[in-house]
Design a protein around this motif. Structure first.
Motif, PDB file in Angstrom:
ATOM      1  N   LEU A 213     -99.471  10.765 -17.504  1.00 25.21           N
ATOM      2  CA  LEU A 213    -100.368  10.008 -18.368  1.00 25.21           C
ATOM      3  C   LEU A 213    -101.093   8.896 -17.628  1.00 25.21           C
ATOM      4  O   LEU A 213    -102.233   8.566 -17.973  1.00 25.21           O
ATOM      5  CB  LEU A 213     -99.572   9.426 -19.542  1.00 25.21           C
ATOM      6  CG  LEU A 213     -98.960  10.462 -20.493  1.00 25.21           C
ATOM      7  CD1 LEU A 213     -98.236   9.776 -21.629  1.00 25.21           C
ATOM      8  CD2 LEU A 213    -100.034  11.391 -21.030  1.00 25.21           C
ATOM      9  N   HIS A 215    -102.342   8.955 -14.718  1.00 22.18           N
ATOM     10  CA  HIS A 215    -103.516   9.541 -14.070  1.00 22.18           C
ATOM     11  C   HIS A 215    -104.634   9.760 -15.085  1.00 22.18           C
ATOM     12  O   HIS A 215    -105.791   9.386 -14.846  1.00 22.18           O
ATOM     13  CB  HIS A 215    -103.117  10.866 -13.417  1.00 22.18           C
ATOM     14  CG  HIS A 215    -104.265  11.613 -12.819  1.00 22.18           C
ATOM     15  ND1 HIS A 215    -104.914  11.181 -11.686  1.00 22.18           N
ATOM     16  CD2 HIS A 215    -104.887  12.758 -13.211  1.00 22.18           C
ATOM     17  CE1 HIS A 215    -105.882  12.033 -11.388  1.00 22.18           C
ATOM     18  NE2 HIS A 215    -105.886  13.006 -12.304  1.00 22.18           N
ATOM     19  N   ARG A 216    -104.317  10.341 -16.223  1.00 20.55           N
ATOM     20  CA  ARG A 216    -105.343  10.612 -17.228  1.00 20.55           C
ATOM     21  C   ARG A 216    -105.908   9.327 -17.817  1.00 20.55           C
ATOM     22  O   ARG A 216    -107.124   9.178 -17.994  1.00 20.55           O
ATOM     23  CB  ARG A 216    -104.750  11.475 -18.345  1.00 20.55           C
ATOM     24  CG  ARG A 216    -104.239  12.831 -17.894  1.00 20.55           C
ATOM     25  CD  ARG A 216    -105.343  13.668 -17.331  1.00 20.55           C
ATOM     26  NE  ARG A 216    -104.841  14.988 -16.893  1.00 20.55           N
ATOM     27  CZ  ARG A 216    -105.542  15.826 -16.174  1.00 20.55           C
ATOM     28  NH1 ARG A 216    -106.770  15.501 -15.773  1.00 20.55           N
ATOM     29  NH2 ARG A 216    -105.035  16.987 -15.807  1.00 20.55           N
ATOM     30  N   MET A 219    -108.307   7.570 -15.630  1.00 21.29           N
ATOM     31  CA  MET A 219    -109.611   8.218 -15.688  1.00 21.29           C
ATOM     32  C   MET A 219    -110.397   7.737 -16.903  1.00 21.29           C
ATOM     33  O   MET A 219    -111.603   7.428 -16.824  1.00 21.29           O
ATOM     34  CB  MET A 219    -109.427   9.740 -15.754  1.00 21.29           C
ATOM     35  CG  MET A 219    -108.954  10.377 -14.459  1.00 21.29           C
ATOM     36  SD  MET A 219    -110.241  10.387 -13.214  1.00 21.29           S
ATOM     37  CE  MET A 219    -109.488  11.453 -11.983  1.00 21.29           C
ATOM     38  N   THR A 247    -112.918  14.962 -22.081  1.00 23.51           N
ATOM     39  CA  THR A 247    -112.095  15.944 -21.384  1.00 23.51           C
ATOM     40  C   THR A 247    -110.736  15.362 -21.011  1.00 23.51           C
ATOM     41  O   THR A 247    -109.682  15.988 -21.226  1.00 23.51           O
ATOM     42  CB  THR A 247    -112.813  16.442 -20.131  1.00 23.51           C
ATOM     43  OG1 THR A 247    -114.053  17.052 -20.506  1.00 23.51           O
ATOM     44  CG2 THR A 247    -111.955  17.455 -19.380  1.00 23.51           C
ATOM     45  N   ASN A 248    -110.736  14.139 -20.450  1.00 24.09           N
ATOM     46  CA  ASN A 248    -109.472  13.533 -20.031  1.00 24.09           C
ATOM     47  C   ASN A 248    -108.611  13.135 -21.225  1.00 24.09           C
ATOM     48  O   ASN A 248    -107.372  13.193 -21.138  1.00 24.09           O
ATOM     49  CB  ASN A 248    -109.743  12.309 -19.153  1.00 24.09           C
ATOM     50  CG  ASN A 248    -110.095  12.681 -17.723  1.00 24.09           C
ATOM     51  OD1 ASN A 248    -109.225  12.959 -16.914  1.00 24.09           O
ATOM     52  ND2 ASN A 248    -111.389  12.700 -17.414  1.00 24.09           N
ATOM     53  N   LEU A 251    -106.994  16.367 -22.221  1.00 26.06           N
ATOM     54  CA  LEU A 251    -105.953  16.741 -21.263  1.00 26.06           C
ATOM     55  C   LEU A 251    -104.736  15.819 -21.388  1.00 26.06           C
ATOM     56  O   LEU A 251    -103.586  16.267 -21.230  1.00 26.06           O
ATOM     57  CB  LEU A 251    -106.512  16.690 -19.843  1.00 26.06           C
ATOM     58  CG  LEU A 251    -107.565  17.755 -19.507  1.00 26.06           C
ATOM     59  CD1 LEU A 251    -108.124  17.513 -18.104  1.00 26.06           C
ATOM     60  CD2 LEU A 251    -106.976  19.156 -19.607  1.00 26.06           C
ATOM     61  N   ALA A 252    -104.983  14.525 -21.654  1.00 28.13           N
ATOM     62  CA  ALA A 252    -103.862  13.594 -21.815  1.00 28.13           C
ATOM     63  C   ALA A 252    -103.009  13.985 -23.013  1.00 28.13           C
ATOM     64  O   ALA A 252    -101.773  13.975 -22.952  1.00 28.13           O
ATOM     65  CB  ALA A 252    -104.374  12.165 -21.955  1.00 28.13           C
ATOM     66  N   ASP A 255    -101.085  17.146 -22.074  1.00 25.21           N
ATOM     67  CA  ASP A 255     -99.959  16.853 -21.179  1.00 25.21           C
ATOM     68  C   ASP A 255     -98.833  16.159 -21.929  1.00 25.21           C
ATOM     69  O   ASP A 255     -97.650  16.448 -21.713  1.00 25.21           O
ATOM     70  CB  ASP A 255    -100.431  15.980 -20.019  1.00 25.21           C
ATOM     71  CG  ASP A 255    -101.314  16.742 -19.046  1.00 25.21           C
ATOM     72  OD1 ASP A 255    -101.224  17.983 -19.025  1.00 25.21           O
ATOM     73  OD2 ASP A 255    -102.103  16.103 -18.315  1.00 25.21           O
ATOM     74  N   GLU A 291    -110.853  16.623  -8.865  1.00 26.57           N
ATOM     75  CA  GLU A 291    -110.943  15.922 -10.141  1.00 26.57           C
ATOM     76  C   GLU A 291    -111.248  14.447  -9.931  1.00 26.57           C
ATOM     77  O   GLU A 291    -112.063  13.857 -10.661  1.00 26.57           O
ATOM     78  CB  GLU A 291    -109.639  16.103 -10.918  1.00 26.57           C
ATOM     79  CG  GLU A 291    -109.634  15.441 -12.283  1.00 26.57           C
ATOM     80  CD  GLU A 291    -108.306  15.604 -12.999  1.00 26.57           C
ATOM     81  OE1 GLU A 291    -108.139  15.005 -14.072  1.00 26.57           O
ATOM     82  OE2 GLU A 291    -107.432  16.328 -12.470  1.00 26.57           O
ATOM     83  N   THR A 325    -104.021   7.219  -8.322  1.00 28.91           N
ATOM     84  CA  THR A 325    -104.155   6.420  -9.542  1.00 28.91           C
ATOM     85  C   THR A 325    -104.130   4.936  -9.214  1.00 28.91           C
ATOM     86  O   THR A 325    -104.934   4.147  -9.743  1.00 28.91           O
ATOM     87  CB  THR A 325    -103.023   6.760 -10.520  1.00 28.91           C
ATOM     88  OG1 THR A 325    -103.092   8.148 -10.855  1.00 28.91           O
ATOM     89  CG2 THR A 325    -103.145   5.944 -11.792  1.00 28.91           C
TER      90      THR A 325
END
Length: 417
Positions: A213, A215-216, A219, A247-248, A251-252, A255, A291, A325
């Motif tokens: 999380l 990392h996302r 972003m 998008t992120n 994805l978060a 995940d 990415e 990150t």
């Protein structure tokens, strides 16, 4: 005593677990209310019947001795009361054993209850208490042998038989107590091992959630900061940033759903079992770097090795992910270099470096807050894998994260997972 008694004393759950020795082994206080379990009722009934049986056998032998009527009446009354008093052995074990030992110095029919009381003290009290009680029982044999001689046995043999009975009962009680202590100790070790396994699993899941999380979310913060501080950006750039945020965010959530799915157990009917989420490997490292480039970072990847085991590659991937990150949080848009090298039979190493800021302004727009927990998690991950990790500023003006992970010559399927 029943194991529900500590809750009556106001003990909490964790205090109750550590109070078990006092309850099961009888090392704590006595005299409180007793609540027997089914097993306790069975044991107490057996002890009562055992005491009654010994008393009945003694009474048959006593009738054959033609004792005076007043003495026989006293014997019968005290014998019956002593058998009934066996039900008080859990509440006042020491007091009951002392009283019955004193009475047995002259009266014969209290012997059965005295044996049960001595056994109870040996089981439920430490040696510093049961030892003196046993000694008292041995001392009371002397007046009994002198004042109540047996018609068919010499006094010496009668005393030897009494000593043998007392020591046998005491030794039996010590053995039972030692067995209970051993069982309790094994249970404590098993509980401790289970708690340790749960703690390690919670830490593993926490590291996984942080690695995924952080990392996302970084972003999301990066693109949202660009929209906040550049409201006059071209429409195409704003649309690209908004798309990256969407998008992120998606994805978060995905995940997070996959990580939380690991915590689920099989359904009550046993039909549904949630498998472990797919884990990244060293082969996914170029996609991670790409990415980050799409997010606006200047990342250079120098990967000099491939085909590492899955477990080893996953640990290295997480280290690179967290290092990128952190670079995105604290170093803005400065170039970041990632170098991966290694050799089977030696170690797999990774180095993530970026130039330090020339100066640290009081407030940098778009900076993402951080508390250093990521670097601590990386160090723990590397140590759990049998490696080491270093981080910090270099004299050349760079901030470097270096990790070394052992790469054995032969790896099993278990090592690769």
């Amino acid at each position: 005593m029943n194991v529900t008694r500590p809750r009556e004393d106001g003990l909490r759950a964790h205090e109750y677990r550590w109070a078990l020795p006092s309850v099961l082994l009888g090392d704590g206080g006595a005299g409180g209310r007793v609540r027997r379990s089914t097993r306790d009722w069975i044991v107490d009934t057996a002890m009562f019947l055992f005491a009654c049986g010994l008393t009945f056998l003694s009474m048959v032998e006593l009738d054959a001795q033609n004792q005076p009527v007043p003495l026989m009446a006293v014997e019968q009354v005290t014998g019956a009361l002593s058998c009934v008093s066996v039900w008080l052995r859990r509440r006042w074990p020491v007091g009951l054993a002392v009283v019955l030992a004193v009475l047995s110095s002259y009266l014969e029919l209290v012997g059965g209850a005295a044996v049960v009381a001595l056994f109870t003290v040996a089981v439920h009290r430490p040696f510093k208490v049961s030892g003196p009680v046993t000694l008292l029982n041995l001392l009371t044999l002397a007046p009994y042998v002198v004042l109540r001689p047996q018609t068919d046995m010499e006094r010496g043999w009668a005393a030897a038989l009494g000593v043998a009975v007392v020591l046998t009962v005491f030794a039996w009680g010590i053995v039972v107590r030692a067995r209970r202590q051993l069982v309790w100790s094994l249970r404590q070790r098993a509980d401790g091992a289970a708690e340790e396994a749960k703690r390690l699993e919670r830490e593993r899941i926490a590291r996984e959630m942080h690695d995924v999380l952080a990392h996302r979310i970084s972003m999301l913060s990066l693109h949202a900061g660009a929209l906040e501080f550049r409201p006059d950006a071209p429409a195409a750039e704003i649309a690209r940033a908004a798309g990256a945020i969407r998008t992120n965010a998606h994805l978060a959530l995905q995940d997070l759903r996959e990580v939380i799915g690991v915590l689920r157990h099989s359904a009550p009917d046993g039909d549904e079992v949630v498998p472990d989420r797919p884990q990244p490997t060293l082969a996914d490292l170029p996609a991670l770097v790409e990415e980050c480039r799409h997010a606006g970072m200047d990342v250079q990847l120098d990967q000099r090795v491939a085909g590492a085991p899955e477990g080893l590659g996953r640990n290295l991937y997480r280290i690179v992910q967290e290092a990128l990150t952190n670079a995105r949080k604290h170093a803005g848009a400065v170039p970041v270099r990632v170098v991966v090298a290694g050799e089977r039979g030696k170690e797999l190493s990774v180095e993530v470096s970026n130039p330090l800021w020339a100066r640290q302004p009081a407030r940098i727009p778009g900076r993402i807050p951080g508390a250093g927990a990521g670097l601590i998690g990386l160090t723990e991950r590397a140590e759990l894998a049998g490696g080491r990790l270093e981080h910090g500023a270099t004299p050349q003006g760079e901030f470097v994260v270096r990790a070394w992970l052992p790469w054995p010559v032969e790896t099993t399927r278990e090592d690769d997972t």
